[in-house]
Design an enzyme around this catalytic site. Structure first.
Site, mmCIF file in Angstrom:
data_model
loop_
_atom_site.group_PDB
_atom_site.id
_atom_site.type_symbol
_atom_site.label_atom_id
_atom_site.label_comp_id
_atom_site.label_asym_id
_atom_site.label_seq_id
_atom_site.Cartn_x
_atom_site.Cartn_y
_atom_site.Cartn_z
ATOM 1 N N CYS A 1 13.318 11.300 6.355
ATOM 2 C CA CYS A 1 13.311 10.984 7.797
ATOM 3 C C CYS A 1 14.668 11.316 8.382
ATOM 4 O O CYS A 1 14.801 11.576 9.569
ATOM 5 C CB CYS A 1 13.069 9.509 8.033
ATOM 6 S SG CYS A 1 11.601 8.935 7.268
ATOM 7 N N SER B 1 4.667 8.354 9.708
ATOM 8 C CA SER B 1 4.664 9.268 10.859
ATOM 9 C C SER B 1 4.600 8.531 12.195
ATOM 10 O O SER B 1 4.136 7.389 12.283
ATOM 11 C CB SER B 1 3.469 10.215 10.766
ATOM 12 O OG SER B 1 2.284 9.510 11.085
ATOM 13 N N GLU C 1 9.536 2.464 10.930
ATOM 14 C CA GLU C 1 10.549 3.504 10.701
ATOM 15 C C GLU C 1 9.792 4.815 10.730
ATOM 16 O O GLU C 1 9.098 5.156 9.774
ATOM 17 C CB GLU C 1 11.216 3.325 9.340
ATOM 18 C CG GLU C 1 11.994 2.055 9.154
ATOM 19 C CD GLU C 1 13.205 1.953 10.046
ATOM 20 O OE1 GLU C 1 13.550 2.944 10.726
ATOM 21 O OE2 GLU C 1 13.789 0.857 10.096
ATOM 22 N N GLU D 1 9.142 17.088 14.439
ATOM 23 C CA GLU D 1 9.523 16.878 13.038
ATOM 24 C C GLU D 1 8.682 17.773 12.126
ATOM 25 O O GLU D 1 7.466 17.810 12.240
ATOM 26 C CB GLU D 1 9.321 15.414 12.644
ATOM 27 C CG GLU D 1 9.842 15.137 11.247
ATOM 28 C CD GLU D 1 9.727 13.688 10.839
ATOM 29 O OE1 GLU D 1 8.632 13.127 10.943
ATOM 30 O OE2 GLU D 1 10.746 13.116 10.395
ATOM 31 N N LYS E 1 0.885 -1.180 0.000
ATOM 32 C CA LYS E 1 0.000 0.000 0.000
ATOM 33 C C LYS E 1 0.921 1.229 0.000
ATOM 34 O O LYS E 1 1.461 1.620 1.029
ATOM 35 C CB LYS E 1 -0.911 -0.074 1.224
ATOM 36 C CG LYS E 1 -1.525 1.192 1.758
ATOM 37 C CD LYS E 1 -2.287 2.053 0.798
ATOM 38 C CE LYS E 1 -2.626 3.360 1.507
ATOM 39 N NZ LYS E 1 -1.655 4.440 1.208
HETATM 40 C C1 UN1 Z 1 13.785 8.027 4.664
HETATM 41 O O1 UN1 Z 1 13.778 9.252 4.557
HETATM 42 O O2 UN1 Z 1 12.838 7.416 5.188
HETATM 43 O O3 UN1 Z 1 19.639 7.802 4.187
HETATM 44 C C2 UN1 Z 1 14.830 7.159 4.097
HETATM 45 C C3 UN1 Z 1 18.909 8.404 3.422
HETATM 46 C C4 UN1 Z 1 18.175 7.616 2.346
HETATM 47 C C5 UN1 Z 1 16.963 6.970 2.912
HETATM 48 C C6 UN1 Z 1 16.056 7.888 3.672
HETATM 49 N N1 UN1 Z 1 19.057 6.630 1.791
HETATM 50 O O4 UN1 Z 1 18.730 9.593 3.495
#
Ligand code: UN1
Length: 491
Positions: free
Chosen positions: A282, A227, A248, A380, A173
């Protein structure tokens, strides 16, 4: 207008309810295509197909499964440029970054394919004679993969490739902001020979399709990137039927700049870490914690460089920064700029939309005089907003770095090896970079975080296989008599 379908049991189908949604180019606000709005009926169809396919796929020898992954990797490679251009249109990220995203998926496909001839267990001696001990890996079953907009190919690949080679069947999804790249990836996997039912695609909105996937009792594991709020809900909901969950979630990633750092190198790294992907990673750097003595020089150089960043359509190769993904994200970034000002932080660059560009463009934004406890420095934002925080020394810098709920990535710029090792030891994060920014994880190393960033799961690297397999411990007794562990071994 292109109308795309769901992929259920090897067939491209309309959603049961026949509803669709639009996919928008965030740079131009043009509609890219119509996608099916999958509902619970579609998710159940997908899950039933995956369950049906599990027996045969899980008993296919892993090197055979891997052959399909090698083919998929080659197809991704052949179509790299085309996929990158589609991604820039759909997600907004600049073309070189979109190429990197496709490359990350290619790398993961090859890496996971290699696991087809590894999938190692362990052997170890028994405490008893004529007895053999080992572990073997088994697939989990039907797994649900829920992925975000910011890496439309790489993150689905991080999950799909290891899940496939491990023998699971699955339902993807993808984010409703980037369904097109998911459709393309599924087409490639299907052309590469993934049997029907093994991988299913349900596009749609999280509240409906995502919820149905999480509530399905036939789904044995969920891998989610997104999130914190949704992650918490998934974790509590999945406790009811003991699903395996890997999360994550967010980050509030710090870069520490020490007095002894190479300042120009640090400025380069901070610019890329904070404003690359328009801050929508992230792992994006959202706080720079700078030792007092170098703060004025660092700040001056950073602002100068930020002013030189060019925003615009990611298809234009001279552009550094694309748009934010949607109106909701733009409003969120605007809200945080206001919050920062209200809290007494000083806006020294950016802070507003870029007019007259039609899309969701926002200037790279820098706040100074931010203190560790401000919301600006705690929550964030997921946009190009950077907070500069002053620190007296390394200890205080590390304390500030650790003072947030999250713990994904972190970085220190220093020429002093003792500072570097202190940071490695003491930063509460799943990843620490030395003299490099917080972004840019490589696929053959574990990826994930501590604290509110996740639940201990690590993706990619050798841990990718851990995420998608169960270990079975095997005791093989060939002594022809009853041997009692712990008891027959006494004296
Ligand atoms: C993410 O933003 O969930 O290390 C992953 C990094 C990328 C992956 C980010 N290879 O910034």
């Amino acid at each position: 207008m292109n109308k795309h379908k769901l992929f259920l049991n090897g067939e491209w189908l309309d959603s049961a309810a026949g509803e669709t949604f639009e996919d928008i180019n965030p740079a131009t606000l043009e509609t890219i295509g119509l996608f099916q709005k999958g509902s619970m009926d579609d998710v159940n169809h997908a899950v039933d197909s995956a369950e049906e396919a599990f027996d045969s796929w899980s008993r296919t020898p892993p090197p055979q499964r891997a052959k399909i992954l090698y083919r998929a990797a080659r197809l991704l490679e052949e179509r790299k440029e085309e996929l990158a251009r589609l991604m820039t249109m759909e997600n907004g990220k600049v073309l070189p970054e979109a190429r990197g995203d496709v490359q990350e998926a290619i790398d993961m496909a090859y890496y996971a394919a290699g696991e087809g001839r590894r999938l190692f267990g362990e052997t170890t001696p028994s405490e008893l004679p004529n007895k053999f001990c080992m572990t073997v890996r088994r697939p989990i079953g039907v797994v649900g993969l829920i992925t975000p907009f910011n890496f439309p190919l790489a993150i689905p690949a991080w999950k799909i490739m290891p899940a496939l080679v491990s023998g699971n069947t699955m339902v993807l999804k993808p984010s409703s902001d980037t369904p097109l790249l998911a459709v393309e990836l599924i087409k490639i996997l299907s052309h590469a020979g993934v049997p029907e039912g093994v991988i299913n695609l349900v596009t749609g909105v999280g509240g409906e399709a995502g919820t149905a996937l999480i509530k399905s009792r036939k789904v044995k594991a969920i891998s989610f990137t997104g999130s914190l709020e949704t992650g918490k809900w998934i974790l509590s909901e999945s406790g009811k039927d003991m699903k395996r969950i890997s999360l994550e979630l967010g980050g509030k990633n710090p870069i520490i700049v020490m007095d002894d750092a190479k300042i120009d190198l640090a400025v380069d790294g901070v610019l890329w870490g904070a404003f690359g992907t328009t801050g929508q990673r992230c792992t994006a750097a959202s706080r720079v914690i700078v030792e007092e003595k170098v703060l004025p020089e660092f700040q001056r150089k950073l602002i100068l460089r930020a002013k030189g960043l060019k925003a615009g359509s990611g298809l234009d190769e001279s552009v550094d920064m694309g748009p934010l993904i949607n109106g909701g994200q733009l409003a969120k970034v605007e809200r945080y700029v206001q919050i920062g000002a209200d809290e007494g932080a000083r806006l020294v660059y950016g802070g507003s939309r870029i007019n007259p560009l039609p899309g969701y463009f926002f200037l790279p934004t820098i706040f100074t005089e931010v203190t560790a406890e401000m919301r600006m420095a705690q929550e964030e934002i997921f946009g190009p907003v950077l907070s500069l925080i002053r620190a007296e020394d390394l200890s205080q810098a590390i304390e500030i770095a650790n003072s947030v709920a999250y713990g994904l990535s972190s970085s220190i710029y220093t020429e002093n090896i003792k500072n570097a090792f202190q940071a490695i030891e003491r930063l509460d994060a799943g990843i620490t970079y030395v003299n490099a920014p917080t972004i840019g994880a490589e696929i053959h190393l574990p990826f994930g975080g501590v604290k509110a960033t996740g639940n201990g799961a690590r993706e990619a690297g050798t841990t990718a296989i851990d995420e998608f397999t169960d270990l079975k411990t095997v005791y093989f007794d060939y002594s022809d008599r009853l041997q009692k562990a712990q008891i027959d071994t006494q004296n």
